[in-house]
Design a protein around this motif. Structure first.
Motif, PDB file in Angstrom:
ATOM      1  N   ASN A 104       0.814  -1.206   0.000  1.00  0.00           N
ATOM      2  CA  ASN A 104       0.000   0.000   0.000  1.00  0.00           C
ATOM      3  C   ASN A 104       0.854   1.266   0.000  1.00  0.00           C
ATOM      4  O   ASN A 104       0.497   2.268  -0.619  1.00  0.00           O
ATOM      5  N   LEU A 105       1.985   1.208   0.678  1.00  0.00           N
ATOM      6  CA  LEU A 105       2.870   2.369   0.699  1.00  0.00           C
ATOM      7  C   LEU A 105       3.540   2.584  -0.646  1.00  0.00           C
ATOM      8  O   LEU A 105       3.956   3.704  -0.963  1.00  0.00           O
ATOM      9  N   GLN A 106       3.654   1.536  -1.452  1.00  0.00           N
ATOM     10  CA  GLN A 106       4.152   1.715  -2.813  1.00  0.00           C
ATOM     11  C   GLN A 106       3.173   2.561  -3.635  1.00  0.00           C
ATOM     12  O   GLN A 106       3.579   3.379  -4.475  1.00  0.00           O
ATOM     13  N   LEU A 107       1.890   2.359  -3.383  1.00  0.00           N
ATOM     14  CA  LEU A 107       0.876   3.195  -4.041  1.00  0.00           C
ATOM     15  C   LEU A 107       1.031   4.651  -3.622  1.00  0.00           C
ATOM     16  O   LEU A 107       0.884   5.567  -4.442  1.00  0.00           O
ATOM     17  N   VAL A 108       1.316   4.852  -2.345  1.00  0.00           N
ATOM     18  CA  VAL A 108       1.500   6.207  -1.837  1.00  0.00           C
ATOM     19  C   VAL A 108       2.684   6.886  -2.529  1.00  0.00           C
ATOM     20  O   VAL A 108       2.616   8.073  -2.888  1.00  0.00           O
ATOM     21  N   GLU A 109       3.760   6.136  -2.726  1.00  0.00           N
ATOM     22  CA  GLU A 109       4.928   6.729  -3.381  1.00  0.00           C
ATOM     23  C   GLU A 109       4.626   7.079  -4.837  1.00  0.00           C
ATOM     24  O   GLU A 109       5.101   8.094  -5.349  1.00  0.00           O
ATOM     25  N   ALA A 110       3.812   6.265  -5.494  1.00  0.00           N
ATOM     26  CA  ALA A 110       3.397   6.601  -6.859  1.00  0.00           C
ATOM     27  C   ALA A 110       2.545   7.868  -6.855  1.00  0.00           C
ATOM     28  O   ALA A 110       2.673   8.730  -7.741  1.00  0.00           O
ATOM     29  N   LEU A 111       1.678   7.984  -5.844  1.00  0.00           N
ATOM     30  CA  LEU A 111       0.837   9.177  -5.725  1.00  0.00           C
ATOM     31  C   LEU A 111       1.683  10.407  -5.385  1.00  0.00           C
ATOM     32  O   LEU A 111       1.374  11.521  -5.818  1.00  0.00           O
ATOM     33  N   ARG A 112       2.761  10.192  -4.641  1.00  0.00           N
ATOM     34  CA  ARG A 112       3.633  11.309  -4.280  1.00  0.00           C
ATOM     35  C   ARG A 112       4.232  11.970  -5.538  1.00  0.00           C
ATOM     36  O   ARG A 112       4.391  13.185  -5.602  1.00  0.00           O
ATOM     37  N   LYS A 113       4.560  11.159  -6.536  1.00  0.00           N
ATOM     38  CA  LYS A 113       5.117  11.697  -7.775  1.00  0.00           C
ATOM     39  C   LYS A 113       4.094  12.594  -8.487  1.00  0.00           C
ATOM     40  O   LYS A 113       4.443  13.640  -9.040  1.00  0.00           O
TER      41      LYS A 113
END
Length: 331
Positions: free
Chosen positions: A241-250
């Protein structure tokens, strides 16, 4: 602060609301003075919808809200209260009670703790499986007639229950989880039913209890934090789920915004009938959330967000399975 009408029959409210649950221990210890300051800062910023529940901290949250509002005019805010969830002395959950007499009993205690003479939106926290929704809504309607309640809301119920409730009395809004990673209402008929009947959505969990805030750190979990049992925060799920967050951060960086602001702006972009409830416990986080109002997401932005966090991509359910089994909205 812009305002909208809360459904076809509800009051005019700010486009953001403040969810106060986290100020009463649900996410671990909270600072009382900072919580009160955050509520007052929200009111000063034009946020007039405050959401609480009589079972948050076993009455603590209502007393906290009442204290924060003590120096304010009653007309400065709209208070939304959930009732009916039962607790035991060990702070465990013990079912729901939405019988007509219980409705009036819970209401009496809430009015006392909040230090007010009426509640603006009153709603059962969950469907009581032993009580027809018509009986529960009918009892609240009696309290509307008596002047103790202004509007009736619902929480976490399915399309059939919504229709049955609305046949008894106008429903202002449905409170339900809705976020980038909790989009079930789009597919199970709930959102469509609410829109057909002119019922607004007050969306809680827009940052998925901090998971998609951009600030989540596993070290944050403390004793008493109910995220300790949440499937999405468990090892194996949380990393994905935190990988999704990092994608959203971009995506957020391209918009000169924070992850939280983009997640909130996405919910706002789903319709004028959806009011995100911001669960800020500190003024710093409140100000960040308010910054989401400056974002105007275009089609390209929404497509980029969808690519970063595809529908259905979250790992783990939004509640443990035992709790999901009791949610009318999940049937």
């Amino acid at each position: 602060m812009d305002k909208i009408n809360l459904g076809r029959t509800g009051p005019s409210v700010s486009v953001l609301g403040l969810g106060c649950m986290g100020m009463s221990g649900m996410y671990g210890p909270a600072d009382r003075a900072e919580s009160i300051a955050t509520i007052r800062a929200a009111l000063d910023a034009g946020i007039d919808l405050l959401d609480t529940g009589d079972f948050y901290g076993m009455g603590h949250n209502e007393m906290l809200v009442g204290e924060a509002l003590a120096s304010r005019s009653r007309e400065d805010c709209l208070i939304s209260v959930k009732f009916g969830a039962l607790r035991d002395p060990a702070h465990q959950w013990n079912g729901y009670d939405a019988r007509p007499n219980a409705v009036k009993n819970f209401l009496a205690y809430s009015l006392q703790r909040l230090r007010v003479d009426h509640i603006d939106i009153y709603r059962p926290a969950r469907l009581d499986p032993d009580v027809p929704i018509e009986d529960t809504v009918g009892a609240i309607a009696d309290m509307v007639k008596a002047g103790y309640v202004r509007h009736i809301g619902l929480s976490e119920v399915g399309a059939d229950t919504i229709r049955r409730a609305a046949a008894v009395h106008p429903i202002a809004d449905l409170q339900i989880e809705y976020s980038l990673i909790s989009r079930g209402i789009e597919d199970n008929g709930i959102l469509a039913t609410c829109r057909e009947l002119g019922i607004a959505i007050t969306a809680y969990g827009v940052l998925s209890r901090g998971l998609i805030s951009g600030h989540w750190d596993p070290a944050q979990k403390a004793q008493g934090d109910f995220r300790n049992a949440s499937p999405r925060f468990q090892q194996g799920n949380v990393e994905a789920n935190l990988q999704l967050v990092e994608a959203l951060r971009k995506v957020a960086q391209g918009l000169d915004a924070t992850v939280a602001q983009v997640a909130i702006a996405w919910v706002l972009a789903q319709g004028k009938d959806i009011v995100p409830l911001i669960g800020a416990r500190k003024r710093e986080r409140l100000q960040e959330a308010i910054g989401a109002l400056a974002l105007r997401l275009g089609d390209a932005d929404l497509a980029a967000i969808e690519q970063a966090v595809p529908k259905g991509s979250a790992q783990g359910g939004r509640y443990p399975q035992a709790q999901l089994a009791h949610l009318d909205s999940e049937r």
